[in-house]
Design a protein around this motif. Structure first.
Motif, PDB file in Angstrom:
ATOM      1  N   SER A   1       0.842  -1.203   0.000  1.00 19.82           N
ATOM      2  CA  SER A   1       0.000   0.000   0.000  1.00 19.82           C
ATOM      3  C   SER A   1       0.878   1.253   0.000  1.00 19.82           C
ATOM      4  O   SER A   1       0.511   2.259  -0.622  1.00 19.82           O
ATOM      5  N   VAL A   2       2.036   1.198   0.645  1.00 19.54           N
ATOM      6  CA  VAL A   2       2.945   2.347   0.597  1.00 19.54           C
ATOM      7  C   VAL A   2       3.442   2.554  -0.834  1.00 19.54           C
ATOM      8  O   VAL A   2       3.495   3.685  -1.340  1.00 19.54           O
ATOM      9  N   ALA A   3       3.783   1.452  -1.505  1.00 18.54           N
ATOM     10  CA  ALA A   3       4.249   1.572  -2.896  1.00 18.54           C
ATOM     11  C   ALA A   3       3.159   2.181  -3.766  1.00 18.54           C
ATOM     12  O   ALA A   3       3.427   3.044  -4.611  1.00 18.54           O
TER      13      ALA A   3
ATOM     14  N   ALA B   1       1.035   6.798  -6.774  1.00 15.74           N
ATOM     15  CA  ALA B   1      -0.074   7.714  -7.032  1.00 15.74           C
ATOM     16  C   ALA B   1       0.308   9.159  -6.729  1.00 15.74           C
ATOM     17  O   ALA B   1      -0.393  10.079  -7.129  1.00 15.74           O
ATOM     18  N   ALA B   2       1.414   9.370  -6.023  1.00 15.17           N
ATOM     19  CA  ALA B   2       1.778  10.734  -5.639  1.00 15.17           C
ATOM     20  C   ALA B   2       2.369  11.524  -6.800  1.00 15.17           C
ATOM     21  O   ALA B   2       2.404  12.752  -6.754  1.00 15.17           O
ATOM     22  N   VAL B   3       2.841  10.830  -7.837  1.00 10.25           N
ATOM     23  CA  VAL B   3       3.460  11.538  -8.954  1.00 10.25           C
ATOM     24  C   VAL B   3       2.358  12.104  -9.841  1.00 10.25           C
ATOM     25  O   VAL B   3       1.561  11.358 -10.394  1.00 10.25           O
TER      26      VAL B   3
ATOM     27  N   VAL C   1       1.529   9.613   4.178  1.00 10.57           N
ATOM     28  CA  VAL C   1       1.266   8.177   4.070  1.00 10.57           C
ATOM     29  C   VAL C   1       1.074   7.638   5.483  1.00 10.57           C
ATOM     30  O   VAL C   1       1.826   7.989   6.388  1.00 10.57           O
ATOM     31  N   ASP C   2       0.043   6.830   5.654  1.00 10.26           N
ATOM     32  CA  ASP C   2      -0.202   6.220   6.967  1.00 10.26           C
ATOM     33  C   ASP C   2       0.544   4.903   7.068  1.00 10.26           C
ATOM     34  O   ASP C   2       0.369   4.028   6.230  1.00 10.26           O
TER      35      ASP C   2
ATOM     36  N   SER D   1      12.010  -0.887  -0.055  1.00  9.72           N
ATOM     37  CA  SER D   1      12.191  -2.029   0.840  1.00  9.72           C
ATOM     38  C   SER D   1      11.709  -1.698   2.233  1.00  9.72           C
ATOM     39  O   SER D   1      11.759  -0.556   2.669  1.00  9.72           O
ATOM     40  N   LEU D   2      11.200  -2.740   2.891  1.00  9.24           N
ATOM     41  CA  LEU D   2      10.776  -2.621   4.280  1.00  9.24           C
ATOM     42  C   LEU D   2      11.815  -3.370   5.098  1.00  9.24           C
ATOM     43  O   LEU D   2      12.020  -4.564   4.912  1.00  9.24           O
TER      44      LEU D   2
END
Lengths: 222, 146
Positions: free
Chosen positions: B54-56, B61-63, B76-77, B97-98
């Motif tokens: 979901s972060v990816a 979507a931010a671009v 981002v949450d 990466s996480l």
């Protein structure tokens, strides 16, 4: 004996409690197994689908409108990066456009898209006389046309208009062909400003679009 | 002969109480010893996967669409902890990466960014506010996690 009766009741109660615990644990187990989706696979499929229908993609004319000829030439290496290294299949209404690797199961996402094809070319010809108009207008949905101006001897054609908008102009006179952009949302009438006694021809060429609604299916098997 | 009849109910109740205590202790040991840790681990793996994905998606979507001067800021949450410990999210050239202390909960995904994005850099700590900042021009966009 009364104490023993109590013990029996206790044993039954504990048995019931054990049963309830086992049922609860197995229900939780099922829920956990069912929640075992593959978010990475889904993300890859979504990214590929979004990449194919984006407004600025190679395959589209505008957002969600695919261009049939460019879709046919689709290349698996041009798909979005999250799908790299996975088996991917892209289908349009069941017909496979691209397949890389062997897809078994995997995650499928679907997008409703329009597919525009331009199978035929239409030529409208008009003989130039004073303020000539191409009689049949170009239908709506056409955003591009080629206008070929062929002036006769001793004729100067300075301006070509589409719906009163000047799309070609040269003070010294137009000659030859040029692609012009049209307003897509309404029919266009092409008009030529000529002098009196002007002769020659104007040929307008365009490709009317055929729009079909299709389902784009992207399957990624990671 | 001493009268011990009054003792029988006491012994009986004591026995019952002992059995219930033993049963509860046994049940708690089974759940905490076997079932619960396994569930926690599996859930943590799923949470980690979903967080990363979901972060990816949020970063993709931010671009904004192509433009002369591009500026965008998105928050981002993130879950503060996964399996009880904090973690970091690191972007390094189109790979996200996480990093978690437990290697089974770490992971990486490719970002799906348009070609005009030239660099994606930055690190988020899960317990700090996460902001993705996009800046650039029509042909050169930079994405920063801060």
């Amino acid at each position: 004996m009364r104490a023993q009766a109590n013990l029996v009741a206790l044993a039954v109660a504990l048995l019931l409690l054990t049963g309830a615990t086992v049922v609860a644990v197995s229900a939780a187990d099922d829920a956990l197994v069912a929640a075992d989706g593959d978010p990475a696979e889904r993300r890859a499929a979504n990214a590929v689908a979004d990449g194919l229908v984006a407004a600025d993609a190679q395959t589209t004319d505008r957002a969600n409108v695919l261009n049939a000829s460019r879709v046919d030439g689709l290349d698996a290496d041009a798909l979005a990066p999250p799908a790299a290294g996975h088996a991917v299949r892209v289908r349009l209404d069941g017909a496979t456009l691209v397949e890389r690797g062997t897809v078994r199961g995997g995650t499928t996402v679907r997008r409703a898209v329009l597919v525009v094809s331009r199978p035929e070319t239409v030529r409208l010809t008009v003989d130039i006389d004073n303020r000539s108009t191409v009689r049949r207008p170009i239908p709506r949905g056409v955003g591009r046309a080629t206008v070929d101006v062929l002036p006769g001897p001793n004729t100067t054609i300075p301006t070509v208009r589409a719906n009163d908008r000047v799309v070609m102009h040269a003070d010294a006179g137009l000659n030859g062909e040029r692609a012009v952009a049209l307003y897509r949302h309404e029919p266009t009438t092409v008009r030529v400003d000529g002098a009196r006694n002007a002769t020659g021809m104007v040929v307008v060429t365009y490709r009317p679009p055929t729009v079909e609604e299709r389902i784009l299916e992207v399957t990624v098997d990671a | 002969v001493p009268d011990t009849r009054a003792l029988a109910p006491v012994v009986g109740k004591g026995l019952e109480a002992a059995i219930v205590l033993l049963y509860v202790a046994g049940l708690a040991t089974t759940l905490h010893g076997g079932v619960l840790p396994e569930y926690r681990a599996e859930t943590a793996v799923e949470v980690s996967d979903r967080t990363l994905v979901s972060v990816a998606d949020r970063i993709d979507a931010a671009v904004p669409p192509r433009g002369q001067a591009v500026t965008a800021t998105r928050t981002v949450d993130l879950p503060d902890t996964i399996a009880g410990s904090t973690y970091r999210i690191r972007a390094d050239d189109a790979t996200l990466s996480l990093d978690h202390p437990d290697p089974r909960l770490s992971g990486r995904v490719r970002l799906a960014l348009p070609g005009r994005v030239v660099s994606v850099q930055g690190v988020w700590a899960s317990d700090d506010p996460a902001v993705v900042r996009v800046t650039g021009t029509s042909g050169r966009v930079e994405v920063t996690l801060e």
